[in-house]
Design a protein around this motif. Structure first.
Motif: not given
Length: 128
Positions: A4-11
């Motif tokens: 998990f990386d918060p960047e995966l949730c950006a959109e």
């Protein structure tokens, strides 16, 4: 293995992004697949109890298989979407085809499953 990386949730929509970022620590290993068993009620002209199992493999698809009874006869079948194809296949008493449309689920789910809004983090970014 993906992490998990918060960047995966950006959109993702804001509520989903907030929930995932608050629930998962950076670096948490992500599941390669999820198997869910469920019971509940399904509306087939009347509410009927059902049992189902769903397998979700992010980036590949899902299958949802369920069983219930109508008029004392067993009804079973599945909805699936894998790759770029969807299918719905349901039978009553194991003999009478109640619904079979290999394109129906693909038409309705294809775009949804590929979009980030589906709620399952993809392996890599994809355009809807």
């Amino acid at each position: 293995m993906a992490f998990f990386d918060p960047e995966l949730c950006a959109e993702l929509p804001a509520p989903a992004r907030r929930w995932l970022c608050a629930s998962l620590a950076t670096g948490t290993p992500l599941a390669r697949r999820v198997r869910i068993t469920m019971t509940g009620s399904i509306n087939l002209r009347a509410w009927r109890p059902f049992r189902a199992e769903q397998l979700i493999v992010p980036g590949h698809g899902f299958i949802w298989a369920a069983r219930t009874r109508v008029g004392g006869l067993p009804v079973s079948g599945f909805d699936r979407f894998t790759g770029t194809e969807g299918e719905m296949r349901w039978k009553m008493a194991g003999l009478i085809r109640r619904h079979h449309d290999p394109d129906a689920l693909g038409r309705t789910m294809g775009r949804t499953l590929r979009c980030r809004e589906f709620g399952v983090l993809p392996r890599r970014r994809r355009a809807c």
